[in-house]
Design a protein around this motif. Structure first.
Motif, mmCIF file in Angstrom:
data_model
loop_
_atom_site.group_PDB
_atom_site.id
_atom_site.type_symbol
_atom_site.label_atom_id
_atom_site.label_comp_id
_atom_site.label_asym_id
_atom_site.label_seq_id
_atom_site.Cartn_x
_atom_site.Cartn_y
_atom_site.Cartn_z
ATOM 1 N N ARG A 159 0.845 -1.197 0.000
ATOM 2 C CA ARG A 159 0.000 0.000 0.000
ATOM 3 C C ARG A 159 0.877 1.242 0.000
ATOM 4 O O ARG A 159 1.935 1.259 0.607
ATOM 5 N N GLY A 160 0.422 2.255 -0.721
ATOM 6 C CA GLY A 160 1.168 3.506 -0.787
ATOM 7 C C GLY A 160 2.198 3.525 -1.906
ATOM 8 O O GLY A 160 2.840 4.539 -2.121
ATOM 9 N N THR A 161 2.352 2.404 -2.604
ATOM 10 C CA THR A 161 3.270 2.385 -3.748
ATOM 11 C C THR A 161 2.438 2.307 -5.025
ATOM 12 O O THR A 161 1.330 1.786 -5.025
ATOM 13 N N SER A 162 2.997 2.856 -6.097
ATOM 14 C CA SER A 162 2.312 2.752 -7.390
ATOM 15 C C SER A 162 3.161 1.882 -8.304
ATOM 16 O O SER A 162 4.290 1.531 -7.972
ATOM 17 N N CYS A 163 2.615 1.553 -9.441
ATOM 18 C CA CYS A 163 3.274 0.671 -10.390
ATOM 19 C C CYS A 163 4.699 1.157 -10.639
ATOM 20 O O CYS A 163 4.894 2.352 -10.831
ATOM 21 N N PRO A 164 5.686 0.305 -10.572
ATOM 22 C CA PRO A 164 5.634 -1.155 -10.452
ATOM 23 C C PRO A 164 5.814 -1.674 -9.025
ATOM 24 O O PRO A 164 6.115 -2.854 -8.837
ATOM 25 N N GLY A 165 5.626 -0.823 -8.023
ATOM 26 C CA GLY A 165 5.857 -1.214 -6.624
ATOM 27 C C GLY A 165 5.189 -2.508 -6.184
ATOM 28 O O GLY A 165 5.854 -3.412 -5.675
ATOM 29 N N PRO A 166 3.863 -2.637 -6.361
ATOM 30 C CA PRO A 166 3.206 -3.871 -5.920
ATOM 31 C C PRO A 166 3.715 -5.128 -6.642
ATOM 32 O O PRO A 166 3.850 -6.188 -6.027
ATOM 33 N N ILE A 167 4.051 -4.989 -7.917
ATOM 34 C CA ILE A 167 4.571 -6.132 -8.676
ATOM 35 C C ILE A 167 5.957 -6.518 -8.161
ATOM 36 O O ILE A 167 6.252 -7.705 -7.972
ATOM 37 N N LEU A 168 6.795 -5.533 -7.916
ATOM 38 C CA LEU A 168 8.138 -5.816 -7.407
ATOM 39 C C LEU A 168 8.070 -6.464 -6.026
ATOM 40 O O LEU A 168 8.821 -7.398 -5.741
ATOM 41 N N ALA A 169 7.160 -5.980 -5.190
ATOM 42 C CA ALA A 169 6.998 -6.567 -3.858
ATOM 43 C C ALA A 169 6.519 -8.015 -3.959
ATOM 44 O O ALA A 169 7.003 -8.895 -3.245
ATOM 45 N N ALA A 170 5.574 -8.260 -4.864
ATOM 46 C CA ALA A 170 5.053 -9.618 -5.055
ATOM 47 C C ALA A 170 6.150 -10.544 -5.596
ATOM 48 O O ALA A 170 6.286 -11.683 -5.142
ATOM 49 N N LYS A 171 6.927 -10.043 -6.534
ATOM 50 C CA LYS A 171 7.998 -10.842 -7.139
ATOM 51 C C LYS A 171 9.022 -11.272 -6.084
ATOM 52 O O LYS A 171 9.453 -12.425 -6.055
ATOM 53 N N LYS A 172 9.379 -10.350 -5.214
ATOM 54 C CA LYS A 172 10.348 -10.649 -4.159
ATOM 55 C C LYS A 172 9.767 -11.650 -3.154
ATOM 56 O O LYS A 172 10.412 -12.612 -2.767
ATOM 57 N N ALA A 173 8.517 -11.436 -2.761
ATOM 58 C CA ALA A 173 7.909 -12.247 -1.709
ATOM 59 C C ALA A 173 7.519 -13.648 -2.177
ATOM 60 O O ALA A 173 7.523 -14.586 -1.380
#
Length: 84
Positions: free
Chosen positions: A18-32
């Motif tokens: 939350r609080g991040t915009s593209c590509p933040g959520p994708i990068l977080a998902a990729k790492k996790a």
């Protein structure tokens, strides 16, 4: 899955993007996603509306299963099952 079924999912990993915009959520998902085992479920919390399209597309590209999304007071909860 229905929204009710999604609300009852117990995620193995929760990622708060939350609080991040593209590509933040994708990068977080990729790492996790690397931190969970195949068959486990990850919940991604996001506030960027673009994530509604981006995360399912990322799942398709990476071979993971997009289970669905629940919108809760402006926040998005997106569920992914790691497949490999």
């Amino acid at each position: 899955m229905t929204p009710e079924e999604l609300k009852n999912i117990k995620a193995d990993k929760v990622v708060d993007a939350r609080g991040t915009s593209c590509p933040g959520p994708i990068l977080a998902a990729k790492k996790a996603i690397a931190e969970i085992q195949p068959g486990q479920i990850m919940e991604v919390l996001a506030s960027d509306a673009g994530t509604k399209k981006d995360l399912p597309a990322w799942c398709k590209k990476t071979g993971n299963e997009f289970l669905g999304m629940v919108e809760d007071a402006g926040d998005l909860k997106l569920y992914i099952k790691r497949m490999k």
